[in-house]
Each structure stands twice: as structure tokens, then as C-alpha cells.
Motif scaffolding. Structure first.
Motif, PDB file in Angstrom:
ATOM      1  N   ARG A  90       0.875  -1.247   0.007  1.00  0.00           N
ATOM      2  CA  ARG A  90      -0.129  -0.068  -0.125  1.00  0.00           C
ATOM      3  C   ARG A  90       0.786   1.364  -0.070  1.00  0.00           C
ATOM      4  NH1 ARG A  90      -5.423  -0.143   3.111  1.00  0.00           N
ATOM      5  NH2 ARG A  90      -6.185  -2.289   2.737  1.00  0.00           N
ATOM      6  N   TYR A  91       2.089   1.273   0.941  1.00  0.00           N
ATOM      7  CA  TYR A  91       2.874   2.512   0.907  1.00  0.00           C
ATOM      8  C   TYR A  91       3.365   2.760  -0.355  1.00  0.00           C
ATOM      9  CZ  TYR A  91       6.661   5.176   2.686  1.00  0.00           C
ATOM     10  OH  TYR A  91       7.732   6.111   2.728  1.00  0.00           O
ATOM     11  N   PHE A  92       4.061   1.463  -1.062  1.00  0.00           N
ATOM     12  CA  PHE A  92       4.691   1.928  -2.325  1.00  0.00           C
ATOM     13  C   PHE A  92       3.839   2.227  -3.351  1.00  0.00           C
ATOM     14  CE2 PHE A  92       7.791  -1.654  -0.899  1.00  0.00           C
ATOM     15  CZ  PHE A  92       8.636  -1.045  -0.398  1.00  0.00           C
ATOM     16  N   LEU A  93       2.736   1.891  -3.383  1.00  0.00           N
ATOM     17  CA  LEU A  93       1.692   2.386  -4.520  1.00  0.00           C
ATOM     18  C   LEU A  93       1.351   3.915  -3.990  1.00  0.00           C
ATOM     19  CD1 LEU A  93      -0.928  -0.526  -4.772  1.00  0.00           C
ATOM     20  CD2 LEU A  93       0.398   0.537  -6.550  1.00  0.00           C
ATOM     21  N   SER A  94       1.138   4.067  -2.883  1.00  0.00           N
ATOM     22  CA  SER A  94       0.725   5.704  -2.451  1.00  0.00           C
ATOM     23  C   SER A  94       1.803   6.536  -2.801  1.00  0.00           C
ATOM     24  CB  SER A  94       0.545   5.889  -1.047  1.00  0.00           C
ATOM     25  OG  SER A  94       1.836   5.612  -0.359  1.00  0.00           O
ATOM     26  N   MET A  95       3.150   6.059  -2.784  1.00  0.00           N
ATOM     27  CA  MET A  95       4.215   6.889  -3.014  1.00  0.00           C
ATOM     28  C   MET A  95       4.564   7.301  -4.451  1.00  0.00           C
ATOM     29  SD  MET A  95       5.464   8.078  -0.469  1.00  0.00           S
ATOM     30  CE  MET A  95       7.147   8.601  -0.596  1.00  0.00           C
ATOM     31  N   LYS A  96       3.966   6.248  -5.243  1.00  0.00           N
ATOM     32  CA  LYS A  96       4.149   6.409  -7.020  1.00  0.00           C
ATOM     33  C   LYS A  96       5.454   6.483  -7.368  1.00  0.00           C
ATOM     34  CE  LYS A  96      -0.459   8.342  -7.427  1.00  0.00           C
ATOM     35  NZ  LYS A  96      -0.981   9.006  -6.198  1.00  0.00           N
ATOM     36  N   ASN A  97       6.498   5.602  -6.731  1.00  0.00           N
ATOM     37  CA  ASN A  97       7.757   5.770  -7.123  1.00  0.00           C
ATOM     38  C   ASN A  97       8.234   4.199  -7.287  1.00  0.00           C
ATOM     39  OD1 ASN A  97      10.545   5.666  -7.443  1.00  0.00           O
ATOM     40  ND2 ASN A  97      10.954   6.914  -5.250  1.00  0.00           N
ATOM     41  N   PRO A  98       8.372   3.912  -8.586  1.00  0.00           N
ATOM     42  CA  PRO A  98       8.566   2.509  -9.076  1.00  0.00           C
ATOM     43  C   PRO A  98      10.016   1.929  -8.446  1.00  0.00           C
ATOM     44  CG  PRO A  98       8.501   3.765 -10.792  1.00  0.00           C
ATOM     45  CD  PRO A  98       8.104   4.566  -9.955  1.00  0.00           C
ATOM     46  N   LEU A  99      10.550   3.088  -7.974  1.00  0.00           N
ATOM     47  CA  LEU A  99      12.316   2.527  -7.638  1.00  0.00           C
ATOM     48  C   LEU A  99      12.242   2.353  -6.135  1.00  0.00           C
ATOM     49  CD1 LEU A  99      14.467   4.829  -9.797  1.00  0.00           C
ATOM     50  CD2 LEU A  99      13.687   2.698 -10.286  1.00  0.00           C
ATOM     51  N   LEU A 100      11.280   2.767  -5.473  1.00  0.00           N
ATOM     52  CA  LEU A 100      11.070   2.697  -3.923  1.00  0.00           C
ATOM     53  C   LEU A 100      11.285   1.463  -3.393  1.00  0.00           C
ATOM     54  CD1 LEU A 100      11.065   4.707  -1.585  1.00  0.00           C
ATOM     55  CD2 LEU A 100       8.477   4.370  -1.704  1.00  0.00           C
ATOM     56  N   PRO A 101      10.370   0.346  -4.040  1.00  0.00           N
ATOM     57  CA  PRO A 101      10.499  -1.032  -3.622  1.00  0.00           C
ATOM     58  C   PRO A 101      11.945  -1.560  -3.518  1.00  0.00           C
ATOM     59  CG  PRO A 101       8.989  -0.762  -4.925  1.00  0.00           C
ATOM     60  CD  PRO A 101       9.532   0.321  -5.202  1.00  0.00           C
ATOM     61  N   LEU A 102      12.666  -0.957  -4.657  1.00  0.00           N
ATOM     62  CA  LEU A 102      14.340  -1.723  -4.855  1.00  0.00           C
ATOM     63  C   LEU A 102      14.856  -1.178  -3.365  1.00  0.00           C
ATOM     64  CD1 LEU A 102      14.932  -0.987  -8.517  1.00  0.00           C
ATOM     65  CD2 LEU A 102      14.542  -3.103  -7.148  1.00  0.00           C
ATOM     66  N   ALA A 103      14.766   0.274  -2.960  1.00  0.00           N
ATOM     67  CA  ALA A 103      15.486   0.953  -1.785  1.00  0.00           C
ATOM     68  C   ALA A 103      15.234   0.028  -0.385  1.00  0.00           C
ATOM     69  CB  ALA A 103      15.215   2.255  -1.548  1.00  0.00           C
ATOM     70  N   PHE A 104      14.018  -0.854  -0.417  1.00  0.00           N
ATOM     71  CA  PHE A 104      13.667  -1.207   0.569  1.00  0.00           C
ATOM     72  C   PHE A 104      13.807  -2.873   0.488  1.00  0.00           C
ATOM     73  CE2 PHE A 104      11.241   2.514   1.682  1.00  0.00           C
ATOM     74  CZ  PHE A 104      11.095   2.521   3.064  1.00  0.00           C
ATOM     75  N   ALA A 105      14.310  -3.249  -0.635  1.00  0.00           N
ATOM     76  CA  ALA A 105      14.576  -4.711  -0.911  1.00  0.00           C
ATOM     77  C   ALA A 105      15.532  -5.212   0.323  1.00  0.00           C
ATOM     78  CB  ALA A 105      14.829  -4.837  -2.238  1.00  0.00           C
TER      79      ALA A 105
END
Ligand code: SF4
Ligand code: SF4
Length: 189
Positions: free
Chosen positions: A135-150
């Protein structure tokens, strides 16, 4: 119910104004005990004591440009120790509501994370980490964000801190009635 619709869900509109928040703080004598007690003040750009002063003076722009109230973790320590017995944590909550209602949110990450967190608690009765982050990643609308949290996600999974299954404490939707009742009470108060 009085509320505004956002892509992240419903947010109750703030009933407070800066004047009503100022009323809560009119007896602050600027002793600084709250700041000295706050475990998060090191990360805040304006200390809690200074924030109350800005509220007393009605400096909205400075208040809402600050990250201070979004960094408050609602620990109530300042409230507990204030010699004047002022409702400081509630004041921070009121500022958060006002900022959200008026669109003054300097740091968008905090509110979006909160909303994602509450969305999963509302659905399952406890947090579901996988869905929270989705939900958080979707709300931030930044496709690269999940990579930073991986890397963090992998570390947590290896330690068994992220459960992939759906929580069964209350079951899906069982808290919906409670949330609706609280919304109803808040909108009528
Ligand atoms: S502890 Fe209470 S009186 Fe002292 S600065 Fe903080 S709010 Fe004001
Ligand atoms: S309630 Fe917020 S402002 Fe008060 S001590 Fe805790 S983190 Fe600091």
C-alpha cells in the motif's frame, strides 16, 4: 460524516483551527521540559517547546513547513512531564489533522505510511507487513522505492519478522464496525 476522499482512503476533516490549538497552549511558560523529555527531538527541525511558541504566535507557515509534528511518535512523555499539565500530545494530533485537512504536509512519507498502516489494521485487526508495504509503495508512486527497501525486506524475512500469511486475529473486516462507530462519534462530537 464529514470527511474528504483521497486516493488513500477517508480522512476526517479537522474540526480544529489554529486558534483552537493555540487555546490548548496558552498556559505554556516555555520551560522546555517537553523538549528535554522528547526522545525524537534530536531529529526535529523545531523543538516541541519552540513549536508551542509558534502556535501561540499563530505562525502557521513555519508550523506547517516543519517536520516536527510528523516526527512525533505519540509517546505522551512530554504530556506526562509538563508542569502545567498541558495536553501536548493531543495538540500534536490536532496539528497533524489540521495539516492534512489544509494540505500542508511537508513530509508526505509519514502520513502515507500511517494511512497504509491503518488500512491493514482496519482490514485484519493487526498489521500485515506485506500489504502495508504494498500500500505504501503504491501511495508513493515511485517504482524505484521497493528496490530501496528490498535489502531490509530480505533481512526481515530471513529473521521471520515478515509473515506472508493473512493474520487471523480478528479475521478480515471484523474491525470495520468499530472503525465506523469511531468515525460516527468523531463526526458528531
Ligand atoms: S513542559 Fe509544558 S510549560 Fe514547559 S515548555 Fe513544554 S509545554 Fe510549555
Ligand atoms: S509525544 Fe511526541 S512530542 Fe511528546 S515526547 Fe513523545 S514524541 Fe516527543
Amino acid at each position: 460524516m464529514t470527511e474528504q476522499q483521497t486516493s488513500q482512503g477517508r480522512i476526517p476533516l479537522a474540526k480544529e483551527s489554529i486558534a483552537s490549538v493555540r487555546e490548548l497552549l496558552k498556559e505554556c511558560m516555555q520551560c522546555g521540559t517537553c523538549t528535554g523529555s522528547c526522545a525524537n527531538s534530536y531529529a526535529m527541525d523545531i523543538t516541541p517547546r519552540k513549536l508551542w511558541r509558534l502556535v501561540q504566535l499563530g505562525f502557521q507557515e513555519e508550523i506547517f513547513a516543519s517536520r516536527t509534528f510528523s516526527l512525533c511518535s505519540s509517546c505522551y512523555y512530554c504530556t506526562l512531564r509538563c508542569p502545567r499539565g498541558l495536553p501536548l500530545t493531543e495538540t500534536i494530533h490536532a496539528l497533524k489533522r489540521l495539516a492534512a485537512a489544509q494540505g500542508f504536509v511537508a513530509d508526505k512519507k509519514g502520513p502515507r505510511f500511517y494511512r497504509s498502516f491503518l488500512g491493514t489494521v482496519r482490514r485484519y485487526g493487526r498489521v500485515r507487513e506485506m500489504e502495508l508495504m504494498g500500500r505504501y509503495f503504491l501511495s508513493m508512486k515511485n517504482p524505484l522505492l521497493p528496490l530501496a527497501f528490498a535489502p531490509l525486506g530480505v533481512k526481515l524475512m530471513l529473521k521471520g519478522k515478515v509473515a506472508p500469511e493473512i493474520p487471523r486475529i480478528f479475521g478480515p473486516g471484523k474491525l470495520e464496525a468499530i472503525y465506523r462507530k469511531v468515525e460516527e462519534l468523531e463526526s458528531g462530537s
